[in-house]
Design a protein around this motif. Structure first.
Motif, PDB file in Angstrom:
ATOM      1  N   ARG A 106     -37.120 -19.017  38.982  1.00 42.58           N
ATOM      2  CA  ARG A 106     -36.206 -20.012  39.557  1.00 42.58           C
ATOM      3  C   ARG A 106     -35.479 -20.773  38.460  1.00 42.58           C
ATOM      4  O   ARG A 106     -34.265 -20.992  38.529  1.00 42.58           O
ATOM      5  CB  ARG A 106     -36.988 -20.978  40.450  1.00 42.58           C
ATOM      6  CG  ARG A 106     -36.125 -21.995  41.169  1.00 42.58           C
ATOM      7  CD  ARG A 106     -36.951 -22.967  41.977  1.00 42.58           C
ATOM      8  NE  ARG A 106     -38.065 -23.548  41.259  1.00 42.58           N
ATOM      9  CZ  ARG A 106     -37.959 -24.546  40.365  1.00 42.58           C
ATOM     10  NH1 ARG A 106     -36.786 -25.056  40.106  1.00 42.58           N
ATOM     11  NH2 ARG A 106     -39.026 -25.022  39.760  1.00 42.58           N
ATOM     12  N   GLN A 107     -36.206 -21.156  37.405  1.00 41.97           N
ATOM     13  CA  GLN A 107     -35.574 -21.847  36.284  1.00 41.97           C
ATOM     14  C   GLN A 107     -34.564 -20.956  35.575  1.00 41.97           C
ATOM     15  O   GLN A 107     -33.514 -21.430  35.131  1.00 41.97           O
ATOM     16  CB  GLN A 107     -36.640 -22.323  35.298  1.00 41.97           C
ATOM     17  CG  GLN A 107     -37.460 -23.482  35.797  1.00 41.97           C
ATOM     18  CD  GLN A 107     -38.528 -23.903  34.807  1.00 41.97           C
ATOM     19  OE1 GLN A 107     -38.646 -23.347  33.716  1.00 41.97           O
ATOM     20  NE2 GLN A 107     -39.320 -24.888  35.186  1.00 41.97           N
ATOM     21  N   ARG A 108     -34.879 -19.660  35.470  1.00 38.20           N
ATOM     22  CA  ARG A 108     -33.940 -18.729  34.837  1.00 38.20           C
ATOM     23  C   ARG A 108     -32.645 -18.646  35.637  1.00 38.20           C
ATOM     24  O   ARG A 108     -31.551 -18.646  35.069  1.00 38.20           O
ATOM     25  CB  ARG A 108     -34.590 -17.349  34.721  1.00 38.20           C
ATOM     26  CG  ARG A 108     -33.704 -16.347  33.991  1.00 38.20           C
ATOM     27  CD  ARG A 108     -34.318 -14.988  33.955  1.00 38.20           C
ATOM     28  NE  ARG A 108     -34.347 -14.482  35.317  1.00 38.20           N
ATOM     29  CZ  ARG A 108     -35.098 -13.491  35.733  1.00 38.20           C
ATOM     30  NH1 ARG A 108     -35.931 -12.917  34.899  1.00 38.20           N
ATOM     31  NH2 ARG A 108     -35.057 -13.080  36.976  1.00 38.20           N
ATOM     32  N   GLU A 109     -32.773 -18.604  36.971  1.00 38.87           N
ATOM     33  CA  GLU A 109     -31.578 -18.559  37.814  1.00 38.87           C
ATOM     34  C   GLU A 109     -30.754 -19.838  37.668  1.00 38.87           C
ATOM     35  O   GLU A 109     -29.524 -19.788  37.602  1.00 38.87           O
ATOM     36  CB  GLU A 109     -31.957 -18.331  39.276  1.00 38.87           C
ATOM     37  CG  GLU A 109     -32.403 -16.932  39.578  1.00 38.87           C
ATOM     38  CD  GLU A 109     -31.330 -15.906  39.260  1.00 38.87           C
ATOM     39  OE1 GLU A 109     -30.150 -16.157  39.581  1.00 38.87           O
ATOM     40  OE2 GLU A 109     -31.675 -14.863  38.683  1.00 38.87           O
ATOM     41  N   GLN A 110     -31.431 -20.983  37.601  1.00 41.00           N
ATOM     42  CA  GLN A 110     -30.708 -22.241  37.407  1.00 41.00           C
ATOM     43  C   GLN A 110     -30.008 -22.252  36.053  1.00 41.00           C
ATOM     44  O   GLN A 110     -28.871 -22.737  35.937  1.00 41.00           O
ATOM     45  CB  GLN A 110     -31.669 -23.418  37.515  1.00 41.00           C
ATOM     46  CG  GLN A 110     -32.150 -23.686  38.915  1.00 41.00           C
ATOM     47  CD  GLN A 110     -33.162 -24.821  38.965  1.00 41.00           C
ATOM     48  OE1 GLN A 110     -33.676 -25.265  37.941  1.00 41.00           O
ATOM     49  NE2 GLN A 110     -33.466 -25.281  40.173  1.00 41.00           N
ATOM     50  N   ALA A 111     -30.662 -21.721  35.027  1.00 41.95           N
ATOM     51  CA  ALA A 111     -30.048 -21.675  33.698  1.00 41.95           C
ATOM     52  C   ALA A 111     -28.834 -20.750  33.705  1.00 41.95           C
ATOM     53  O   ALA A 111     -27.814 -21.063  33.083  1.00 41.95           O
ATOM     54  CB  ALA A 111     -31.064 -21.215  32.660  1.00 41.95           C
ATOM     55  N   ARG A 112     -28.932 -19.627  34.408  1.00 44.18           N
ATOM     56  CA  ARG A 112     -27.778 -18.718  34.503  1.00 44.18           C
ATOM     57  C   ARG A 112     -26.605 -19.400  35.186  1.00 44.18           C
ATOM     58  O   ARG A 112     -25.456 -19.275  34.745  1.00 44.18           O
ATOM     59  CB  ARG A 112     -28.164 -17.463  35.288  1.00 44.18           C
ATOM     60  CG  ARG A 112     -28.903 -16.447  34.491  1.00 44.18           C
ATOM     61  CD  ARG A 112     -29.090 -15.198  35.304  1.00 44.18           C
ATOM     62  NE  ARG A 112     -29.966 -14.285  34.597  1.00 44.18           N
ATOM     63  CZ  ARG A 112     -30.570 -13.265  35.139  1.00 44.18           C
ATOM     64  NH1 ARG A 112     -30.404 -13.021  36.424  1.00 44.18           N
ATOM     65  NH2 ARG A 112     -31.343 -12.485  34.430  1.00 44.18           N
ATOM     66  N   GLU A 113     -26.892 -20.115  36.274  1.00 42.34           N
ATOM     67  CA  GLU A 113     -25.815 -20.828  36.968  1.00 42.34           C
ATOM     68  C   GLU A 113     -25.186 -21.877  36.063  1.00 42.34           C
ATOM     69  O   GLU A 113     -23.956 -22.030  36.039  1.00 42.34           O
ATOM     70  CB  GLU A 113     -26.357 -21.478  38.239  1.00 42.34           C
ATOM     71  CG  GLU A 113     -26.751 -20.499  39.316  1.00 42.34           C
ATOM     72  CD  GLU A 113     -27.435 -21.162  40.492  1.00 42.34           C
ATOM     73  OE1 GLU A 113     -27.514 -22.412  40.505  1.00 42.34           O
ATOM     74  OE2 GLU A 113     -27.885 -20.435  41.388  1.00 42.34           O
ATOM     75  N   ARG A 114     -26.011 -22.580  35.300  1.00 41.23           N
ATOM     76  CA  ARG A 114     -25.501 -23.605  34.377  1.00 41.23           C
ATOM     77  C   ARG A 114     -24.648 -22.963  33.289  1.00 41.23           C
ATOM     78  O   ARG A 114     -23.598 -23.513  32.927  1.00 41.23           O
ATOM     79  CB  ARG A 114     -26.684 -24.384  33.772  1.00 41.23           C
ATOM     80  CG  ARG A 114     -26.283 -25.458  32.818  1.00 41.23           C
ATOM     81  CD  ARG A 114     -25.599 -26.616  33.510  1.00 41.23           C
ATOM     82  NE  ARG A 114     -25.275 -27.619  32.527  1.00 41.23           N
ATOM     83  CZ  ARG A 114     -24.175 -28.331  32.538  1.00 41.23           C
ATOM     84  NH1 ARG A 114     -23.307 -28.197  33.520  1.00 41.23           N
ATOM     85  NH2 ARG A 114     -23.935 -29.218  31.600  1.00 41.23           N
TER      86      ARG A 114
ATOM     87  N   GLN B  91     -21.316 -22.187  34.760  1.00 36.28           N
ATOM     88  CA  GLN B  91     -20.514 -23.404  34.898  1.00 36.28           C
ATOM     89  C   GLN B  91     -19.928 -23.824  33.559  1.00 36.28           C
ATOM     90  O   GLN B  91     -18.749 -24.210  33.475  1.00 36.28           O
ATOM     91  CB  GLN B  91     -21.366 -24.539  35.463  1.00 36.28           C
ATOM     92  CG  GLN B  91     -21.761 -24.366  36.907  1.00 36.28           C
ATOM     93  CD  GLN B  91     -22.747 -25.438  37.350  1.00 36.28           C
ATOM     94  OE1 GLN B  91     -23.211 -26.247  36.548  1.00 36.28           O
ATOM     95  NE2 GLN B  91     -23.078 -25.428  38.639  1.00 36.28           N
TER      96      GLN B  91
END
Length: 158
Positions: free
Chosen positions: A77-85, A88
């Motif tokens: 989940r953290q990896r996905e959030q980092a990818r989205e960031r 952006q």
């Protein structure tokens, strides 16, 4: 009939009847004891002991497995959030590469005007009513924040 009566009262007949009655009582008590006897045999007790020891032996590894799976899910989940960031930030970087966007943001934030233009600043009447202490730290000049910090430290000593 006299022989039968005599046999009925003879000692041998009485002993035989007593033995039969005793045997019947013993048989009845053995059947009751067998009925009351628990169904837990030695094999069943050994099986229960083996199952309990397996449960105890596997409890810790299973708990570790479940917690590691939860950690893996959290890391994904953290990896996905980092990818989205990252996406952006790449979009923002691409926007800042455009001169028109950079000029627009500079003019908006720093209130710059091009030569020949007239600059206007519209003040919100509700915002003018706020006191200086109601403003956030970012909205006030640095020296006001410094002086407020000195005042608060002085008030704490009293």
């Amino acid at each position: 009939m006299a022989v039968k009566d005599r046999d009925r009262f003879s000692t041998a007949t009485r002993l035989r009847l007593l033995g039969e009655q005793t045997a019947a009582r013993v048989y009845r008590s053995q059947t009751k004891r067998q009925a009351r006897r628990s169904r837990l045999t030695g094999r069943a007790a050994l099986l229960a002991l083996v199952l309990c020891s397996l449960i105890v032996a596997l409890a810790y590894p299973i708990r570790q497995y479940v917690s590691q799976r939860a950690e893996i899910a959290d890391q994904e989940r953290q990896r996905e959030q980092a990818r989205e960031r990252v996406e952006q930030l790449r979009d923002l970087k691409a926007r800042w590469q455009d001169d028109a966007y950079a000029e627009q943001r500079i003019r908006e934030r720093l209130h710059y005007v091009m030569p020949g233009e007239t600059g206007y600043v519209v003040i919100d009447p509700d915002a003018a009513k706020q006191s200086r202490t109601d403003l956030g730290a970012a909205d006030r000049p640095w020296y006001a924040n410094l002086w407020d910090g000195v005042d608060k430290a002085d008030a704490a000593d009293r």
